[in-house]
Design a protein around this motif. Structure first.
Motif, PDB file in Angstrom:
ATOM      1  N   VAL A   1     -22.236  11.229 -31.733  1.00  8.67           N
ATOM      2  CA  VAL A   1     -22.469  10.046 -32.558  1.00  8.67           C
ATOM      3  C   VAL A   1     -21.244   9.138 -32.645  1.00  8.67           C
ATOM      4  O   VAL A   1     -21.360   7.950 -32.962  1.00  8.67           O
ATOM      5  CB  VAL A   1     -22.930  10.458 -33.977  1.00  8.67           C
ATOM      6  N   ASN A   2     -20.071   9.666 -32.376  1.00  5.76           N
ATOM      7  CA  ASN A   2     -18.857   8.844 -32.441  1.00  5.76           C
ATOM      8  C   ASN A   2     -18.373   8.435 -31.052  1.00  5.76           C
ATOM      9  O   ASN A   2     -17.219   8.012 -30.893  1.00  5.76           O
ATOM     10  CB  ASN A   2     -17.749   9.594 -33.174  1.00  5.76           C
ATOM     11  N   ALA A   3     -19.243   8.546 -30.031  1.00  5.35           N
ATOM     12  CA  ALA A   3     -18.823   8.240 -28.661  1.00  5.35           C
ATOM     13  C   ALA A   3     -18.243   6.833 -28.515  1.00  5.35           C
ATOM     14  O   ALA A   3     -17.201   6.662 -27.861  1.00  5.35           O
ATOM     15  CB  ALA A   3     -19.993   8.445 -27.701  1.00  5.35           C
ATOM     16  N   PRO A   4     -18.854   5.766 -29.077  1.00  5.71           N
ATOM     17  CA  PRO A   4     -18.269   4.427 -28.902  1.00  5.71           C
ATOM     18  C   PRO A   4     -16.835   4.327 -29.426  1.00  5.71           C
ATOM     19  O   PRO A   4     -15.966   3.737 -28.763  1.00  5.71           O
ATOM     20  CB  PRO A   4     -19.222   3.530 -29.695  1.00  5.71           C
ATOM     21  N   GLU A   5     -16.581   4.886 -30.607  1.00  4.07           N
ATOM     22  CA  GLU A   5     -15.240   4.814 -31.168  1.00  4.07           C
ATOM     23  C   GLU A   5     -14.238   5.593 -30.316  1.00  4.07           C
ATOM     24  O   GLU A   5     -13.104   5.142 -30.080  1.00  4.07           O
ATOM     25  CB  GLU A   5     -15.231   5.359 -32.602  1.00  4.07           C
ATOM     26  N   VAL A   6     -14.651   6.778 -29.841  1.00  2.00           N
ATOM     27  CA  VAL A   6     -13.750   7.593 -29.032  1.00  2.00           C
ATOM     28  C   VAL A   6     -13.460   6.910 -27.699  1.00  2.00           C
ATOM     29  O   VAL A   6     -12.320   6.919 -27.209  1.00  2.00           O
ATOM     30  CB  VAL A   6     -14.351   8.998 -28.814  1.00  2.00           C
ATOM     31  N   VAL A   7     -14.487   6.294 -27.086  1.00  4.66           N
ATOM     32  CA  VAL A   7     -14.281   5.581 -25.826  1.00  4.66           C
ATOM     33  C   VAL A   7     -13.261   4.462 -26.013  1.00  4.66           C
ATOM     34  O   VAL A   7     -12.350   4.273 -25.198  1.00  4.66           O
ATOM     35  CB  VAL A   7     -15.614   5.019 -25.294  1.00  4.66           C
ATOM     36  N   ARG A   8     -13.398   3.703 -27.093  1.00  5.29           N
ATOM     37  CA  ARG A   8     -12.469   2.596 -27.341  1.00  5.29           C
ATOM     38  C   ARG A   8     -11.034   3.104 -27.479  1.00  5.29           C
ATOM     39  O   ARG A   8     -10.088   2.508 -26.944  1.00  5.29           O
ATOM     40  CB  ARG A   8     -12.891   1.838 -28.598  1.00  5.29           C
ATOM     41  N   ILE A   9     -10.866   4.204 -28.190  1.00  2.00           N
ATOM     42  CA  ILE A   9      -9.523   4.767 -28.369  1.00  2.00           C
ATOM     43  C   ILE A   9      -8.950   5.219 -27.029  1.00  2.00           C
ATOM     44  O   ILE A   9      -7.783   4.954 -26.703  1.00  2.00           O
ATOM     45  CB  ILE A   9      -9.570   5.937 -29.368  1.00  2.00           C
ATOM     46  N   GLU A  10      -9.783   5.897 -26.218  1.00  2.00           N
ATOM     47  CA  GLU A  10      -9.287   6.435 -24.953  1.00  2.00           C
ATOM     48  C   GLU A  10      -8.965   5.323 -23.954  1.00  2.00           C
ATOM     49  O   GLU A  10      -8.007   5.428 -23.179  1.00  2.00           O
ATOM     50  CB  GLU A  10     -10.308   7.411 -24.368  1.00  2.00           C
ATOM     51  N   LEU A  11      -9.751   4.245 -23.959  1.00  2.00           N
ATOM     52  CA  LEU A  11      -9.473   3.143 -23.038  1.00  2.00           C
ATOM     53  C   LEU A  11      -8.212   2.378 -23.431  1.00  2.00           C
ATOM     54  O   LEU A  11      -7.604   1.701 -22.585  1.00  2.00           O
ATOM     55  CB  LEU A  11     -10.663   2.178 -22.995  1.00  2.00           C
ATOM     56  N   ALA A  12      -7.827   2.467 -24.695  1.00  2.00           N
ATOM     57  CA  ALA A  12      -6.642   1.740 -25.171  1.00  2.00           C
ATOM     58  C   ALA A  12      -5.352   2.519 -24.992  1.00  2.00           C
ATOM     59  O   ALA A  12      -4.266   1.979 -25.242  1.00  2.00           O
ATOM     60  CB  ALA A  12      -6.830   1.379 -26.645  1.00  2.00           C
ATOM     61  N   ARG A  13      -5.443   3.755 -24.549  1.00  2.00           N
ATOM     62  CA  ARG A  13      -4.231   4.547 -24.384  1.00  2.00           C
ATOM     63  C   ARG A  13      -3.359   3.979 -23.265  1.00  2.00           C
ATOM     64  O   ARG A  13      -3.865   3.546 -22.226  1.00  2.00           O
ATOM     65  CB  ARG A  13      -4.592   5.995 -24.062  1.00  2.00           C
ATOM     66  N   PRO A  14      -2.052   3.980 -23.442  1.00  2.00           N
ATOM     67  CA  PRO A  14      -1.151   3.474 -22.394  1.00  2.00           C
ATOM     68  C   PRO A  14      -1.293   4.233 -21.079  1.00  2.00           C
ATOM     69  O   PRO A  14      -1.046   3.673 -20.006  1.00  2.00           O
ATOM     70  CB  PRO A  14       0.242   3.671 -23.014  1.00  2.00           C
TER      71      PRO A  14
END
Length: 747
Positions: free
Chosen positions: A444-457
Motif C-alpha cells: 500500500v505504500n509502494a508509491p511513497e517508497v518508489v519516490r524515496i528510492e528514485l530520489a536517492r543519490p
C-alpha cells in the motif's frame, strides 16, 4: 469507480515473512473478489533488482502486487522435456505431483541416474534466458536457476560484481548429461504398420496348416498368434491391429509359475483376419521414416534387449536383420552387426552409449518399459555440452518448477536443480499454485517508497519495467489506485520505464502517462488473445474484453504512447485463418502497435475441458482435429506451432517498425540431417528367389501337427479384396518413387 461505495473491513491481522509490521487482511464484497484475501503491507523497498551483469533491456522492476487475480491459463513456456521414470519424456508444464521421473544421486565418486518422485509443481512469471550448448541443446530458465556443470552447480546469471558474484554459467562451462532429447514419433498409419510388422515377424506365429485326412478332403487351418509376457507391448500390438479393422481375441497363454511371469496372447483363426495381418506385415516398397520408427520399436519389443549398457536386436532371419540395419541407417543410428552364432542368430548392437540408447527410445518409442530402465547408470560429462551463450529473451515468461526427492531432475538431457522460477509466494509461506491467485499481497505504500528510492543519490536513473512478474493493472488496482502515485514518482524523477498488462484499466492513468512520455522514454504493451468473444471467454474468463484492450492500444498510440500487442492464443481452425489473422494484424497496425508477437493455444488442466465443451457446441467439425493435435498433452505439435507463429511473423510482409518477438526456443531433434543429395539405398534383399516380390512366404507355424504341410497364403487380388470389405490393406495401391522410368524404394 464502482469500488468507491464498497465497505472495507479489516478481518484480521497476519505477519508475513520479510515484513516488519502485521499485514491488514481484507475481503471485498464484489464478484471478482470472492474467496480472495488481500494482505495490506508496508514495504521497505519497491524497486526489485534484476542481476546487474545480465543483458536484459532492464535491470529494475516494480511489482506493487505479489500474486495475480487474472489467473491466466496460457503460458509462455513449459515446453522443456523431462526424463520420466519409464524412459519417455514429458513437458515440464504437464508434470503432476506423484509422477515418477529420473533424478541423480551421488554414490562414491560417481553420480548415477535414480528414479524419484515429483513432490510439488508450480509456475510463476519471471524474466527468461536462453542457454545454448555446443550440440544445439537449448534451455529456457530464469536467471536464478541452477544447472550441474563439471565445476558444480551454477546459476544462469550472476547477481553482483567482482568477488560478490554467485557461481554462474560462463562460456565453455560443461553441463552434465546427454544433451537434448529426440522428438518422438507420430502415431500414424505408417508407424502402426511398421510396429505390427516388427513385433509379429519377431515374435508372432502366422500361417496356414493343411492336414491330410484319409478318405476326406484336406483340412486347412488359418492361424495367427502373438504371445508376450510384457502387457504394454501386447496391448499396443492388439490396438494397432484393431486400428486396421482386424479383430483378435486375448487369452491366457501360460500361467505364472515360480519365477516365470504370466504370458498372455492375442489370436485369430478367421481366414480373412489372417490374410489381412499377412498384408499388414508385408515388406513395403517405399518404407517411410515413420514406418522405420515403428518397425524398430516393434522388433525391439520382440527381439531386443538393453543390458550391460548395450542395446541389441537379435534374430536369425536374414531379411529381418537387413531391414533392421536399413532402418537404423535411415534414422542415423550408429551400429555394428555382430558375427552369427552357431544357431544362425545375429545381433545388431547400437553404439554410442547412453546418448544413442535414449535417442533410440525417444525416436522410436518401444512399448516395453523394463527394457528402458536407466537406474544405476553413471552420469558422464561428454563433449558437445559446453555453454556457448546465455541470452536474455527480453520478456518475462511463465516458468515452471518442481520439487523432487533427489532435489534435481533431467531437463532436456542435462541435470537441473529443482528451482525453475521459484514463485515469490514461497517466501511468504504461501503455496505457489492457487495461493498465487487467492492470497494477494498489496504494497500500500509502494508509491511513497518508489519516490524515496528514485530520489536517492545512488540511483542512476536506469529503466524500470512494470508487469514483469504480476500485472500492475489487475482489477484490484481499481480499488487501491497505487499506479498513479508510481507514475507521478517516475515523471518527477524523469525515469525511463515500461508496462506490460492485460487490462485497459491503464487508460485511467493516461494523463500521467502522457506527462511521463514527455519527459522520458516510456512504452506499453497489451496482451490480446483473439477478437472472437466465445474463444476469449473459454480461455481467459477473468481478463478484460479483447476489444477493450485493442481500443486501449489505439488510445495509447493516439496519445503518443508507443504500445505493442501480443496475440495469444492462436487457435487452429478458429482464429488462425489468414484473413482472421490479417484482420487482427490490421487492427493492431491501425492502432499504431509498435510490436507484435503470437503464441499457439495451450490447453492445460480444467481449461481443456472447458474449451473442448465449447468446441463441441460451437464448432463440432473441429473436435477431431483438436483431439488429434492435443492427443499427447497440452501443447500442439511443433510443426503446428511453427505454422501459427509464421502467420504472425508475416515472413517480412510487415513494415520494418514491427519488432517481432524472438523465435520460440524449442529443442531440436537429435537425429542428424539426411543429405538430400545422398545416394538412395536399395531395399534389403529378401529370401532367395524372393527378390522383387512384394511379399515373402509367411513364417512357418511353430508346433504344428506332425506331417502337416504349410504353404504361403495366397496373394489376394484387388478385385476380390474390394468385393469382400471395400479396400483392405492388401489391395491398397503401393506408393512408389518414379525416377527416369525406374521404380526405386525410398530407403
Amino acid at each position: 469507480m464502482r469500488w468507491d461505495n464498497l465497505t472495507l473491513t479489516a478481518e484480521e491481522a497476519a505477519r508475513l515473512p520479510g515484513y516488519r509490521d502485521d499485514a491488514v487482511v481484507r475481503r471485498f464484497d464484489a464478484p471478482e473478489a470472492l474467496d480472495i484475501r488481500f494482505y495490506e503491507v508496508h514495504a521497505r523497498s519497491a524497486l526489485n533488482r534484476v542481476p546487474p551483469q545480465s543483458r536484459m533491456p532492464f535491470r529494475w522492476t516494480i511489482n506493487p502486487y505479489r500474486g495475480c487475480t487474472h489467473a491466466c491459463v496460457y503460458c509462455l513456456d513449459g515446453e522443456t522435456p523431462i526424463l520420466m521414470g519409464d524412459g519417455s519424456t514429458r513437458r515440464l508444464a504437464e508434470l503432476r505431483v506423484g509422477d515418477q521421473i529420473y533424478g541423480t544421486r551421488l554414490e562414491g565418486r560417481h553420480r548415477r541416474y535414480v528414479r524419484t518422485e515429483v513432490l510439488a509443481h508450480w509456475s510463476t512469471i519471471k524474466p527468461a534466458y536462453r542457454v545454448t550448448l555446443a550440440d544445439g541443446t537449448t534451455l529456457v530458465a530464469s536467471g536464478d536457476h541452477r544447472f550441474l556443470t563439471n565445476r558444480g552447480w551454477k546459476h544462469v546469471t550472476p547477481t553482483g560484481r567482482g568477488e560478490g558474484q554467485r557461481p554462474h554459467l560462463t562460456r565453455n562451462d560443461r553441463l552434465l548429461g546427454i544433451g537434448q532429447f529426440a522428438t518422438g514419433p507420430v502415431e500414424d498409419d505408417d508407424y502402426r504398420r511398421g510396429y505390427v510388422c516388427g513385433i509379429v515377424r519377431g515374435d508372432g506365429s502366422l500361417g496356414v496348416c493343411e492336414y491330410e485326412r484319409p478318405g476326406r478332403s484336406h483340412g486347412r487351418v488359418h492361424r495367427f498368434r502373438l504371445a508376450l509376457k510384457d502387457p504394454e507391448a501386447l496391448a499396443r500390438a492388439q490396438r494397432f491391429i484393431s486400428a486396421a479393422g482386424i479383430a483378435t481375441d486375448e487369452f491366457l497363454f501360460a500361467a505364472a509359475a515360480g519365477a516365470r511371469a504370466e504370458i498372455r496372447a492375442v489370436r485369430t483363426q478367421r481366414r480373412a483376419g489372417v490374410e489381412e495381418i499377412a498384408a499388414l506385415i508385408a515388406w513395403p516398397l517405399d518404407a517411410s521414416e515413420s514406418w522405420a520408427k515403428g518397425f524398430l520399436a516393434g522388433i525391439f519389443d520382440a527381439e531386443g534387449s538393453c543390458s550391460g549398457g548395450a542395446l541389441r536386436i537379435s534374430n536369425g532371419d536374414p531379411a529381418i536383420i537387413a531391414w533392421t540395419e536399413a532402418c537404423l541407417r535411415r534414422l542415423g543410428f550408429p551400429f555394428v552387426t555382430e558375427p552369427a552364432q552357431a544357431n544362425g542368430v545375429r545381433a545388431i548392437r547400437v553404439t554410442g552409449g547412453l546418448v544413442q540408447r535414449l535417442r533410440f527410445f525417444h525416436t522410436c518409442e518401444p512399448a516395453i518399459v523394463r527394457k528402458r530402465e536407466l537406474d544405476g547408470v553413471a552420469l558422464k560429462s561428454a563433449g558437445g555440452r559446453c555453454v556457448v551463450s546465455v541470452e536474455p529473451l527480453g520478456l518475462a515468461m511463465r516458468l515452471y518448477d518442481i520439487t523432487t526427492g533427489t532435489e534435481d531432475f533431467i531437463a532436456n538431457g542435462v541435470v537441473s536443480h529443482n528451482c525453475f522460477a521459484r514463485p515469490t509466494h514461497r517466501y511468504l509461506d504461501f503455496g505457489p499454485g492457487r495461493d498465487f491467485e487467492r492470497e494477494i499481497v498489496v504494497k500500500v505504500n509502494a508509491p511513497e517508497v518508489v519516490r524515496i528510492e528514485l530520489a536517492r543519490p545512488s540511483w542512476r536513473g536506469e529503466h524500470v519495467a512494470l508487469g514483469t512478474n504480476t500485472d500492475p493493472y489487475q482489477w484490484v488496482e481499481g480499488r487501491y489506485k497505487l499506479m498513479p502515485g508510481i507514475w507521478e514518482a517516475m515523471r518527477d524523477a524523469r525515469n525511463p520505464c515500461s508496462v506490460l498488462t492485460k487490462s485497459p484499466l491503464l487508460l485511467r492513468d493516461l494523463p500521467l502517462m502522457r506527462e511521463l512520455a514527455a519527459v522520458t522514454d516510456f512504452t506499453a504493451s497489451l496482451s490480446i488473445p483473439t477478437l472472437d468473444e466465445k474463444a476469449w471467454r473459454a480461455t481467459e474468463p477473468h481478463t478484460p474484453h479483447p476489444r477493450a484492450r485493442l481500443e486501449a492500444v489505439a488510445e495509447l498510440n493516439r496519445n503518443g504512447i508507443p504500445t505493442g500487442v501480443l496475440i495469444a492464443p492462436l487457435m487452429p481452425g478458429i482464429n488462425d485463418a489468414p484473413e482472421q489473422v490479417e484482420s487482427l494484424l490490421a487492427a493492431a497496425e491501425e492502432a499504431g502497435a509498435v510490436s507484435i508477437g503470437g503464441i499457439a493455444l495451450h490447453l492445460r488442466g480444467d481449461v481443456r475441458g472447458v474449451f473442448m465443451d465449447w468446441l463441441r457446441g460451437a464448432r463440432p467439425d473441429l473436435v477431431p482435429r483438436y483431439e488429434r493435435l492435443y492427443a499427447r498433452g497440452a501443447y500442439a505439435p511443433r510443426a503446428e506451432r511453427a505454422r501459427l507463429s509464421a502467420l504472425v511473423r508475416g515472413r517480412g510482409r510487415r513494415p520494418s517498425r514491427w519488432r517481432l518477438r524472438p523465435p520460440d526456443p524449442r529443442p531440436v531433434d537429435a537425429a542428424p540431417a539426411r543429405s538430400t543429395g545422398s545416394r538412395q539405398e536399395a531395399l534389403p534383399r529378401l529370401a532367395p528367389g524372393a527378390e522383387g516380390a512384394r511379399q515373402e512366404p509367411l513364417p512357418r507355424l511353430a508346433g504344428g501337427a506332425a506331417g502337416a504341410r504349410q504353404e504361403p497364403l495366397p496373394r489376394q487380388s484387388a478385385a476380390s479384396a474390394g468385393a469382400r470389405r471395400g479396400a483392405p490393406a492388401a489391395a491398397r495401391p503401393v506408393r512408389r518413387l518414379a525416377r527416369n522410368g525406374v521404380q526405386q524404394a525410398l530407403f
